[in-house]
Design an enzyme around this catalytic site. Structure first.
Site, short mmCIF file in Angstrom:
data_model
loop_
_atom_site.label_atom_id
_atom_site.label_comp_id
_atom_site.label_asym_id
_atom_site.label_seq_id
_atom_site.Cartn_x
_atom_site.Cartn_y
_atom_site.Cartn_z
N HIS A 22 0.83 -1.20 0.00
CA HIS A 22 0.00 0.00 0.00
C HIS A 22 0.87 1.25 0.00
CE1 HIS A 22 -2.45 3.01 2.41
NE2 HIS A 22 -3.06 2.91 1.24
N ASP A 64 -4.97 3.74 -4.69
CA ASP A 64 -5.02 4.14 -3.28
C ASP A 64 -6.14 5.14 -3.01
OD1 ASP A 64 -4.46 4.56 -0.64
OD2 ASP A 64 -2.56 5.58 -0.97
N TYR A 116 10.05 13.25 -12.60
CA TYR A 116 11.27 12.44 -12.59
C TYR A 116 11.71 12.11 -11.16
CZ TYR A 116 12.26 13.28 -17.60
OH TYR A 116 12.21 13.32 -18.96
#
Length: 145
Positions: A22, A64, A116
């Site tokens: 998670h 999530d 990035y």
């Protein structure tokens, strides 16, 4: 062979997805993404585009629900915006797939270098053969309910 699992998801990919917990993050990277410089783990899937991979992934990968925006895109650079570049077509494809999977496609648009930096911390970067510009997508793994 397994039933009801896309043949696009290799055994190695399934193991990585299973090992993720998670809050771990997965990046679906386009063919131009500097995956080897960014990823802690990199899986190359040059034979499919980002949409194909996302479609195969979504039935197995909970997003999530505790994160405000568990889906992030790399935003257009200021230079591309100044040139009047339209919204990348891949974004609409990702949105359609998320909606079809019952997910909220409220994307977090991230500046290129911020994306990035976040990708460097991701659990895995999956580099696809996606050639459409700005085909980079980051997903936060949720819990199975």
């Amino acid at each position: 062979m397994l039933k009801n699992i896309s043949k696009l998801l290799t055994g190695n990919m399934l193991k990585i997805l299973c090992d993720m917990g998670h809050g771990d993050e997965l990046v679906i990277a386009d063919a131009n993404f500097p995956a080897e410089n960014m990823g802690q783990r990199v899986i190359h899937c040059p034979g499919m585009d980002g949409s194909q991979f996302l479609q195969a992934l979504l039935p197995l990968f909970p997003l999530d629900s505790y994160t405000e925006k568990p889906v992030a895109l790399m935003d257009l650079t200021d230079g591309d915006k100044a040139k009047g570049m339209p919204e990348p077509v891949i974004w609409a494809a990702y949105e359609r797939l998320l909606i079809a999977a019952g997910e909220n496609p409220d994307f977090d648009l991230m500046e290129r270098y911020a994306f990035y930096e976040r990708a460097k911390k991701a659990y895995v970067v999956v580099q696809t053969g996606e050639e459409r510009q700005y085909g980079n997508l980051l997903l936060v793994k949720g819990v199975v309910k």
